[in-house]
Write an enzyme that holds these catalytic residues in place. Structure first.
Site, PDB file in Angstrom:
ATOM      1  N   ASN A  26      -9.590  17.995 -17.148  1.00  0.00           N
ATOM      2  CA  ASN A  26     -10.989  17.850 -17.818  1.00  0.00           C
ATOM      3  C   ASN A  26     -11.816  18.915 -17.419  1.00  0.00           C
ATOM      4  O   ASN A  26     -12.804  19.210 -18.116  1.00  0.00           O
ATOM      5  CB  ASN A  26     -11.402  16.491 -17.734  1.00  0.00           C
ATOM      6  CG  ASN A  26     -10.424  15.475 -18.683  1.00  0.00           C
ATOM      7  OD1 ASN A  26     -10.617  15.562 -19.929  1.00  0.00           O
ATOM      8  ND2 ASN A  26      -9.905  14.696 -17.888  1.00  0.00           N
ATOM      9  N   HIS A  69     -16.156  13.846 -20.069  1.00  0.00           N
ATOM     10  CA  HIS A  69     -15.224  12.393 -20.405  1.00  0.00           C
ATOM     11  C   HIS A  69     -15.720  11.795 -21.747  1.00  0.00           C
ATOM     12  O   HIS A  69     -14.946  11.113 -22.266  1.00  0.00           O
ATOM     13  CB  HIS A  69     -15.401  11.676 -19.053  1.00  0.00           C
ATOM     14  CG  HIS A  69     -14.608  12.130 -18.195  1.00  0.00           C
ATOM     15  ND1 HIS A  69     -14.871  11.729 -16.550  1.00  0.00           N
ATOM     16  CD2 HIS A  69     -13.570  12.801 -17.969  1.00  0.00           C
ATOM     17  CE1 HIS A  69     -14.006  12.412 -15.896  1.00  0.00           C
ATOM     18  NE2 HIS A  69     -13.129  12.889 -16.614  1.00  0.00           N
ATOM     19  N   ASP A 141     -10.289   9.027  -7.642  1.00  0.00           N
ATOM     20  CA  ASP A 141     -11.570   9.552  -7.613  1.00  0.00           C
ATOM     21  C   ASP A 141     -12.255   8.617  -6.525  1.00  0.00           C
ATOM     22  O   ASP A 141     -12.364   7.353  -6.399  1.00  0.00           O
ATOM     23  CB  ASP A 141     -12.098   9.057  -8.878  1.00  0.00           C
ATOM     24  CG  ASP A 141     -13.525   9.631  -8.890  1.00  0.00           C
ATOM     25  OD1 ASP A 141     -14.312   9.689  -7.909  1.00  0.00           O
ATOM     26  OD2 ASP A 141     -14.121  10.108 -10.092  1.00  0.00           O
ATOM     27  N   GLU A 204     -15.404  19.349   1.534  1.00  0.00           N
ATOM     28  CA  GLU A 204     -16.267  20.044   0.544  1.00  0.00           C
ATOM     29  C   GLU A 204     -17.684  20.238   0.969  1.00  0.00           C
ATOM     30  O   GLU A 204     -18.347  21.064   0.597  1.00  0.00           O
ATOM     31  CB  GLU A 204     -15.817  19.381  -0.611  1.00  0.00           C
ATOM     32  CG  GLU A 204     -16.264  20.271  -1.992  1.00  0.00           C
ATOM     33  CD  GLU A 204     -15.624  19.623  -3.125  1.00  0.00           C
ATOM     34  OE1 GLU A 204     -15.142  18.381  -3.221  1.00  0.00           O
ATOM     35  OE2 GLU A 204     -15.837  20.193  -4.248  1.00  0.00           O
TER      36      GLU A 204
HETATM   37  C1  6MZ Z   1     -14.363  16.972  -6.258  1.00  0.00           C
HETATM   38  C2  6MZ Z   1     -13.570  17.369  -8.531  1.00  0.00           C
HETATM   39  C3  6MZ Z   1     -14.267  18.605  -8.480  1.00  0.00           C
HETATM   40  O1  6MZ Z   1      -9.674  14.283 -13.233  1.00  0.00           O
HETATM   41  O2  6MZ Z   1     -10.790  13.640 -15.643  1.00  0.00           O
HETATM   42  N1  6MZ Z   1     -13.242  17.217  -9.729  1.00  0.00           N
HETATM   43  N2  6MZ Z   1     -13.870  16.727  -7.410  1.00  0.00           N
HETATM   44  N3  6MZ Z   1     -14.725  18.359  -6.143  1.00  0.00           N
HETATM   45  C4  6MZ Z   1     -14.795  19.113  -7.476  1.00  0.00           C
HETATM   46  N4  6MZ Z   1     -15.620  20.535  -7.184  1.00  0.00           N
HETATM   47  C5  6MZ Z   1     -16.224  21.039  -8.037  1.00  0.00           C
HETATM   48  N5  6MZ Z   1     -13.904  19.350  -9.863  1.00  0.00           N
HETATM   49  C6  6MZ Z   1     -13.538  18.425 -10.440  1.00  0.00           C
HETATM   50  O3  6MZ Z   1     -11.106  16.066 -14.082  1.00  0.00           O
HETATM   51  C7  6MZ Z   1     -12.533  15.760 -13.737  1.00  0.00           C
HETATM   52  C8  6MZ Z   1     -12.674  15.269 -12.355  1.00  0.00           C
HETATM   53  O4  6MZ Z   1     -11.979  15.924 -11.605  1.00  0.00           O
HETATM   54  C9  6MZ Z   1     -12.717  15.836 -10.110  1.00  0.00           C
HETATM   55  C10 6MZ Z   1     -13.813  14.927 -10.311  1.00  0.00           C
HETATM   56  O5  6MZ Z   1     -13.403  13.529 -10.145  1.00  0.00           O
HETATM   57  C11 6MZ Z   1     -13.947  15.206 -11.813  1.00  0.00           C
HETATM   58  O6  6MZ Z   1     -14.523  13.823 -12.480  1.00  0.00           O
HETATM   59  P1  6MZ Z   1     -10.084  14.787 -14.647  1.00  0.00           P
HETATM   60  O7  6MZ Z   1      -9.072  15.384 -15.395  1.00  0.00           O
END
Ligand code: 6MZ
Length: 343
Positions: A26, A69, A141, A204
């Site tokens: 996403n 989302h 998550d 991170e």
């Molecule tokens: C941590 C991240 C992220 O899962 O809905 N996400 N988590 N650090 C980051 N660095 C910037 N970038 C993305 O994709 C969106 C989700 O990916 C994770 C977060 O949980 C975010 O809600 P999906 O496909």
């Protein structure tokens, strides 16, 4: 006859075969796909990505995912996004792609976690006419608690078999300032026992104790690893553990600079690990949100760290060692990549 050396570095990075190992579905939505989704929701004026040179905070990034989302809230959207993202990576010569995503349920549209996972797998299967191998990592998550994580790992274990090997691992992601990753250790142990690979976002933001405990699992790859080194909130112990265990790092330059976990490209931890000959894989993280491509990330690495086309090719070729798929796929990819080796 023109050779790869006649290409500009930008052309070389684009035409070179590549591996993408850290892409959240996403976060990877392109402007074109986003327009389609927004149109369906009658929200055509919305902008759900950052500008290239924008400076934000991690909080801003996570707020952006919440907004995304809202427009990616049914299985049809999940299918379209995945299908388009795969085509976009394939168009820039990514030959092997590991997508990751958090199984999501949306009661209002009837989307279940199972339905979400199946929509992503179906989109992956429907792209098998392209010259790209795609695998799927289910994301845990860290904001959602241990019970949800357990459910995700069970789904991943079930679909590892049902998807004929498309589902290959689990990740830990989400806002790194929320919760304690150590709570999830038993769940990740369970994932390992089920034969799933672990790609964990670690360090991170600075958190020495948490990171050290998670490293002992150990993860198969680390996402970001921004604050492992002692001068940026890590420690010698963290650095030595990652270094001696040769745990590969998935490094996302633009994402870290826009999200300001790293002040600028020059100070990105890539250079420190790369100089040590540590396994580093260049990735996009969220190519839609951060308005980038994998080719651009390689270009940034080349320009910032003064890497020749040979070094750039080696970086890409070396990434094959760290994919989660089996040795036969690695061999297949090596043969393909060798054909593009600068002469
Ligand atoms: C941590 C991240 C992220 O899962 O809905 N996400 N988590 N650090 C980051 N660095 C910037 N970038 C993305 O994709 C969106 C989700 O990916 C994770 C977060 O949980 C975010 O809600 P999906 O496909």
């Amino acid at each position: 006859m023109p050779t790869q050396r006649d290409l500009s570095i930008a052309e070389f990075c684009c035409e070179m075969p590549k591996i993408e190992l850290h892409a959240h579905i996403n976060g990877s939505i392109s402007e074109t796909t986003m327009k389609k989704l927004l149109k369906k929701k009658n929200r055509e004026g919305d902008k759900l990505s950052f500008q290239k040179d924008q400076i934000a905070t991690l909080d801003d990034c996570f707020h952006m995912f919440k907004l995304i989302h809202q427009v990616s809230d049914d299985t049809e959207a999940a299918y379209t996004i995945t299908y388009d993202v795969i085509h976009e990576f394939a168009a820039e010569n990514v030959k092997y792609l590991e997508l990751r995503s958090t199984p999501r349920e949306v009661k209002a549209t009837g989307m279940t976690k199972l339905g979400y996972v199946e929509a992503v797998i179906k989109a992956i299967q429907d792209c098998n006419d392209l010259d790209i191998i795609v695998k799927f990592i289910l994301a845990v998550d860290r904001r959602n608690g241990v019970d949800v994580a357990k459910e995700t790992v069970e789904l991943a274990a079930k679909y590892k078999t049902l998807s004929n090997g498309i589902v290959i691992g689990v990740d830990l992601s989400g806002d790194p300032t929320v919760g304690d990753a150590r709570d999830y250790i038993p769940v990740f142990e369970q994932a390992k026992q089920a034969g799933l690979k672990l790609a964990l976002h670690l360090a991170e933001v600075p958190n020495i104790e948490e990171t050290l405990a998670m490293l002992k699992l150990p993860p198969n790859r680390i996402g970001h690893g921004t604050c492992l080194l002692p001068d940026v909130g890590g420690s010698d112990e963290l650095k030595d553990y990652v270094y001696t265990h040769k745990i590969p790092l998935e490094l996302c330059l633009t994402s870290n600079v826009i999200g300001q976990t790293v002040p600028n490209f020059d100070n990105h931890h890539f250079s420190n690990w790369y100089k040590r000959n540590h396994p580093c894989v260049i990735c996009t993280d969220d190519k839609g949100v951060f308005n980038t491509t994998l080719s651009e990330e390689y270009q940034i690495a080349a320009k910032t760290f003064n890497l020749s086309v040979d070094k750039i090719w080696q970086l890409s070729f070396g990434s094959i060692d760290h994919i989660f798929a089996e040795e036969d796929i690695k061999e297949q990819l090596r043969l393909k990549f060798l054909q593009f080796r600068p002469l």
